[in-house]
Scaffold this motif. Sequence first.
Motif, short mmCIF file in Angstrom:
data_model
loop_
_atom_site.label_atom_id
_atom_site.label_comp_id
_atom_site.label_asym_id
_atom_site.label_seq_id
_atom_site.Cartn_x
_atom_site.Cartn_y
_atom_site.Cartn_z
N ASP A 28 -3.60 1.82 7.94
CA ASP A 28 -2.84 0.82 7.76
C ASP A 28 -1.29 1.70 8.03
O ASP A 28 -0.73 0.81 8.84
CB ASP A 28 -2.96 0.31 6.44
CG ASP A 28 -4.40 -0.27 6.26
OD1 ASP A 28 -4.94 -0.76 7.29
OD2 ASP A 28 -5.04 -0.16 5.17
N GLY A 29 -0.89 2.32 7.20
CA GLY A 29 0.49 2.49 7.16
C GLY A 29 0.81 3.44 8.24
O GLY A 29 2.07 3.61 8.64
N ARG A 72 -6.47 -1.08 -2.64
CA ARG A 72 -6.59 -1.16 -1.38
C ARG A 72 -7.90 -2.06 -1.00
O ARG A 72 -7.74 -2.67 -0.01
CB ARG A 72 -6.70 0.41 -0.69
CG ARG A 72 -7.03 0.27 0.63
CD ARG A 72 -6.63 1.36 1.29
NE ARG A 72 -6.74 1.28 2.91
CZ ARG A 72 -7.51 1.16 3.72
NH1 ARG A 72 -8.65 0.68 3.15
NH2 ARG A 72 -7.69 1.07 4.93
N LEU A 120 0.85 -1.15 -0.05
CA LEU A 120 -0.06 0.01 0.12
C LEU A 120 0.81 1.43 0.00
O LEU A 120 0.52 2.34 -0.61
CB LEU A 120 -0.91 0.06 1.22
CG LEU A 120 -2.21 -0.94 1.02
CD1 LEU A 120 -2.76 -1.16 2.41
CD2 LEU A 120 -2.95 -0.60 -0.09
N TRP A 121 2.02 1.14 0.63
CA TRP A 121 2.86 2.53 0.77
C TRP A 121 3.67 2.75 -0.58
O TRP A 121 3.59 3.85 -0.93
CB TRP A 121 4.05 2.07 1.64
CG TRP A 121 4.68 3.38 1.78
CD1 TRP A 121 4.54 4.39 2.58
CD2 TRP A 121 6.01 3.61 1.36
NE1 TRP A 121 5.58 5.31 2.34
CE2 TRP A 121 6.62 4.88 1.49
CE3 TRP A 121 7.03 2.62 0.26
CZ2 TRP A 121 7.75 5.26 1.02
CZ3 TRP A 121 8.09 3.17 -0.33
CH2 TRP A 121 8.58 4.45 0.30
N THR A 176 -4.31 5.86 4.12
CA THR A 176 -3.08 5.40 4.77
C THR A 176 -3.00 5.52 6.13
O THR A 176 -2.23 5.11 6.99
CB THR A 176 -1.96 5.98 4.06
OG1 THR A 176 -1.84 7.60 4.51
CG2 THR A 176 -1.81 5.99 2.72
N TYR A 224 0.60 3.99 -2.89
CA TYR A 224 0.46 5.15 -2.69
C TYR A 224 1.68 6.27 -3.12
O TYR A 224 1.26 7.38 -3.78
CB TYR A 224 0.59 5.66 -1.06
CG TYR A 224 0.20 7.21 -0.76
CD1 TYR A 224 -1.18 7.83 -0.68
CD2 TYR A 224 1.03 8.01 -0.18
CE1 TYR A 224 -1.50 8.91 -0.74
CE2 TYR A 224 0.82 9.17 -0.04
CZ TYR A 224 -0.27 9.64 -0.32
OH TYR A 224 -0.46 10.99 -0.01
#
Length: 185
Positions: free
Chosen positions: A105-106, A40, A6-7, A102, A10
């Motif tokens: 999660d991040g 996502r 995901l990072w 984000t 993004y």
Amino acid sequence: MRALILWIAYQAFWFACVMGAEHGWLWSSPLALACFIALRFIIGTRTRWREDLLHMLTVGALGFLVDSSFAATGLMSYAAPWPSAALAPLWIVMIWLAFALTLRDGLGFLHERPLLAGILGAVGAPLSYLGAARGFGAVKFPLGEGAALAALALAWFIALPAAFMLMRLSPLPARLHARHLPGAH
């Protein structure tokens, strides 16, 4: 592994938005946002989509206000300034919407650490805007780089903890907060 994917997604999304703004492609940021949301959804938890949508809307509104204040005061001007040069452009609002996704999660480790969130926001956001300015010409600082970066640092010192607070204050049932947001009982 999911957080890393995901990072990276993004970061790719951010580049698509900034490069699209540089070239005046108004369609690139909504398309990139749709792809980011789809990814996502595919690798994330599908049961929290209502919560994610609410977070996107609240953080997106916060971002619209922050970046519109920069545009209105002349601290920043944006490439592809649609719908108006006095408002946050579509592409930067799309970045705020994706950024909201984000937060759990991040950046979930910041939920109960507002001071650390503020510090990271005050450092990270100006670097991001500076990258958009120097690397792509998507942002300009008409009143000077120093003044704009200082204003960005202050705004993000407040905005990032505020985004987490908005997540806690959302009108979702308490059992969802207790299960998904640490310290939000």
